[in-house]
Design an enzyme around this catalytic site. Sequence first.
Site, PDB file in Angstrom:
ATOM      1  N   ASN A   9       0.878  -1.181   0.000  1.00 35.50           N
ATOM      2  CA  ASN A   9       0.000   0.000   0.000  1.00 35.50           C
ATOM      3  C   ASN A   9       0.910   1.224   0.000  1.00 35.50           C
ATOM      4  O   ASN A   9       1.489   1.570   1.023  1.00 35.50           O
ATOM      5  CB  ASN A   9      -0.895  -0.025   1.249  1.00 35.50           C
ATOM      6  CG  ASN A   9      -1.718   1.250   1.396  1.00 35.50           C
ATOM      7  OD1 ASN A   9      -1.743   2.087   0.490  1.00 35.50           O
ATOM      8  ND2 ASN A   9      -2.384   1.392   2.529  1.00 35.50           N
ATOM      9  N   LYS A  11       0.097   4.243  -0.234  1.00 32.01           N
ATOM     10  CA  LYS A  11      -0.516   5.443   0.360  1.00 32.01           C
ATOM     11  C   LYS A  11      -0.272   6.638  -0.576  1.00 32.01           C
ATOM     12  O   LYS A  11      -0.280   6.457  -1.800  1.00 32.01           O
ATOM     13  CB  LYS A  11       0.006   5.651   1.782  1.00 32.01           C
ATOM     14  CG  LYS A  11      -0.190   4.379   2.629  1.00 32.01           C
ATOM     15  CD  LYS A  11       0.004   4.557   4.109  1.00 32.01           C
ATOM     16  CE  LYS A  11      -0.216   3.211   4.804  1.00 32.01           C
ATOM     17  NZ  LYS A  11      -0.095   3.296   6.261  1.00 32.01           N
ATOM     18  N   HIS A  94      -9.599   1.423   4.872  1.00 36.59           N
ATOM     19  CA  HIS A  94      -8.323   1.576   5.582  1.00 36.59           C
ATOM     20  C   HIS A  94      -8.535   2.522   6.770  1.00 36.59           C
ATOM     21  O   HIS A  94      -9.310   3.484   6.676  1.00 36.59           O
ATOM     22  CB  HIS A  94      -7.258   2.135   4.637  1.00 36.59           C
ATOM     23  CG  HIS A  94      -5.880   2.048   5.214  1.00 36.59           C
ATOM     24  ND1 HIS A  94      -5.424   2.955   6.148  1.00 36.59           N
ATOM     25  CD2 HIS A  94      -4.879   1.161   5.027  1.00 36.59           C
ATOM     26  CE1 HIS A  94      -4.195   2.617   6.503  1.00 36.59           C
ATOM     27  NE2 HIS A  94      -3.839   1.534   5.841  1.00 36.59           N
ATOM     28  N   GLU A  96      -6.858   4.872   7.858  1.00 36.19           N
ATOM     29  CA  GLU A  96      -6.595   6.293   7.566  1.00 36.19           C
ATOM     30  C   GLU A  96      -7.809   6.928   6.888  1.00 36.19           C
ATOM     31  O   GLU A  96      -8.114   8.102   7.103  1.00 36.19           O
ATOM     32  CB  GLU A  96      -5.326   6.414   6.708  1.00 36.19           C
ATOM     33  CG  GLU A  96      -4.081   6.128   7.545  1.00 36.19           C
ATOM     34  CD  GLU A  96      -2.916   5.539   6.781  1.00 36.19           C
ATOM     35  OE1 GLU A  96      -2.914   5.554   5.540  1.00 36.19           O
ATOM     36  OE2 GLU A  96      -1.986   5.035   7.444  1.00 36.19           O
ATOM     37  N   GLU A 166      -5.400  -4.830  10.424  1.00 40.32           N
ATOM     38  CA  GLU A 166      -4.395  -3.794  10.643  1.00 40.32           C
ATOM     39  C   GLU A 166      -4.672  -3.086  11.965  1.00 40.32           C
ATOM     40  O   GLU A 166      -5.490  -2.154  12.014  1.00 40.32           O
ATOM     41  CB  GLU A 166      -4.443  -2.771   9.507  1.00 40.32           C
ATOM     42  CG  GLU A 166      -4.120  -3.351   8.148  1.00 40.32           C
ATOM     43  CD  GLU A 166      -3.508  -2.301   7.223  1.00 40.32           C
ATOM     44  OE1 GLU A 166      -2.458  -2.602   6.640  1.00 40.32           O
ATOM     45  OE2 GLU A 166      -4.052  -1.199   7.111  1.00 40.32           O
ATOM     46  N   GLY A 172       2.525   2.360  10.799  1.00 44.30           N
ATOM     47  CA  GLY A 172       3.485   3.446  10.670  1.00 44.30           C
ATOM     48  C   GLY A 172       4.202   3.792  11.963  1.00 44.30           C
ATOM     49  O   GLY A 172       4.879   4.814  12.053  1.00 44.30           O
ATOM     50  N   SER A 214       3.446  -2.107  10.251  1.00 43.07           N
ATOM     51  CA  SER A 214       4.904  -2.188  10.432  1.00 43.07           C
ATOM     52  C   SER A 214       5.463  -3.560  10.059  1.00 43.07           C
ATOM     53  O   SER A 214       6.437  -4.023  10.661  1.00 43.07           O
ATOM     54  CB  SER A 214       5.300  -1.810  11.858  1.00 43.07           C
ATOM     55  OG  SER A 214       4.904  -0.476  12.136  1.00 43.07           O
TER      56      SER A 214
HETATM   57  P1  13P Z   1       3.046   0.422   7.633  1.00 37.71           P
HETATM   58  O1  13P Z   1       3.536  -0.883   7.044  1.00 37.71           O
HETATM   59  O2  13P Z   1       3.790   1.614   7.139  1.00 37.71           O
HETATM   60  O3  13P Z   1       2.911   0.333   9.118  1.00 37.71           O
HETATM   61  O4  13P Z   1       1.540   0.622   7.068  1.00 37.71           O
HETATM   62  C1  13P Z   1       0.637  -0.402   7.180  1.00 37.71           C
HETATM   63  C2  13P Z   1      -0.576  -0.054   6.420  1.00 37.71           C
HETATM   64  O5  13P Z   1      -1.317   0.820   6.795  1.00 37.71           O
HETATM   65  C3  13P Z   1      -0.834  -0.785   5.187  1.00 37.71           C
HETATM   66  O6  13P Z   1      -2.108  -0.548   4.690  1.00 37.71           O
END
Ligand code: 13P
Length: 254
Positions: A9, A11, A94, A96, A166, A172, A214
Site C-alpha cells: 500500500n 498510500k 483503511h 486512515e 491492521e 506506521g 509495520s
Molecule cells: P506500515 O507498514 O507503514 O505500518 O503501514 C501499514 C498499512 O497501513 C498498510 O495498509
Amino acid sequence: MRNILIAGNWKMNKTIAEAKEFAEAVKGCELSKHTELAILAPFTQIAALKEALKDTDIKVGAQNVHHEPSGAYTGEVSVAMLKELGVDYCIVGHSERRQYFGETDATVNIKLKALIAEGISPILCVGEPLAARQMGQHLTFVGSQLVTDLAGLSDKEMEQLVIAYEPIWAIGTGETATPEQAAEMCGLIRGIVEGLYCDRDIIAEHIQILYGGSMKPENAADLLAKEDIDGGLIGGASLKVDSFLELATIANEA
Ligand code: 13P
C-alpha cells in the site's frame, strides 16, 4: 492451500516516474506458485503501473473508490473508472480513510458490494485502536466492524474478498503486533466469516486474511509462519524496491 499475498500500500507516495522506475526494478522477480504480489497505488500511477507490469503476474490495485456509479461527487473515482484501468484490487476501509475522511462501516459495506459487482477484489481493512486493545476489547471491536462491513454479502460475493487485519497502533509506528497477537485476530476473523457463511469449505478456508502494521523483512517470516496469516498489507516497507523484493522472497519460502 491458500496463496500468500504480499500487497504494497503505497498510500500518498511516488510520482508516475518513480512508479515506473519501481516497476522496472521489480518486474523480473521470481514468484513461487503460492506467492502473489500486488501494488496498491495512488490513482495517478495506476495506468503506468499496469503498462509496465503487463507481462508479469504482479497485480495492480487502488486505495479507495466511490460506491456510486457516477454523479456530482467532486474528487471521487468510480468502480467503472477503476475497471477501465484494469485494476485487480481496491483497498476499502483503511483506518486512515476511516480516521481522516469519515469512512464508516456502512460506506465500507456498499463499497465492497459495488467493487465485487464489477469483479474487482476488495481488500477490506479492519483493526482496533490502541485504547480498545488496552481495555481487552480488541476482539469485540474488530468483530463488530466485520459484522457491519460484511452485512448482506452473499457466499458468492465473499469469495472475491480479501481481509486485512491492521491494528491502528501498529500502522506506521514501527510497533508490530506479535505473531501471536496477529494470528489470534486473523483466526478470529476466519471464525467470524465461518459463522456468517454456511459453506465453510469455500469461504472460511479459502479467504485470504492478511496482517498489516509495520510489517517488514525483519518480522515477515514469523508472521507468515502462522497458519491463519495469508500475507501482508505493507506500507512503509513496500516503498523501497529492496525490501519489497525481500518480502516476496520470504513469501516464496513461507
Ligand atoms: P506500515 O507498514 O507503514 O505500518 O503501514 C501499514 C498499512 O497501513 C498498510 O495498509
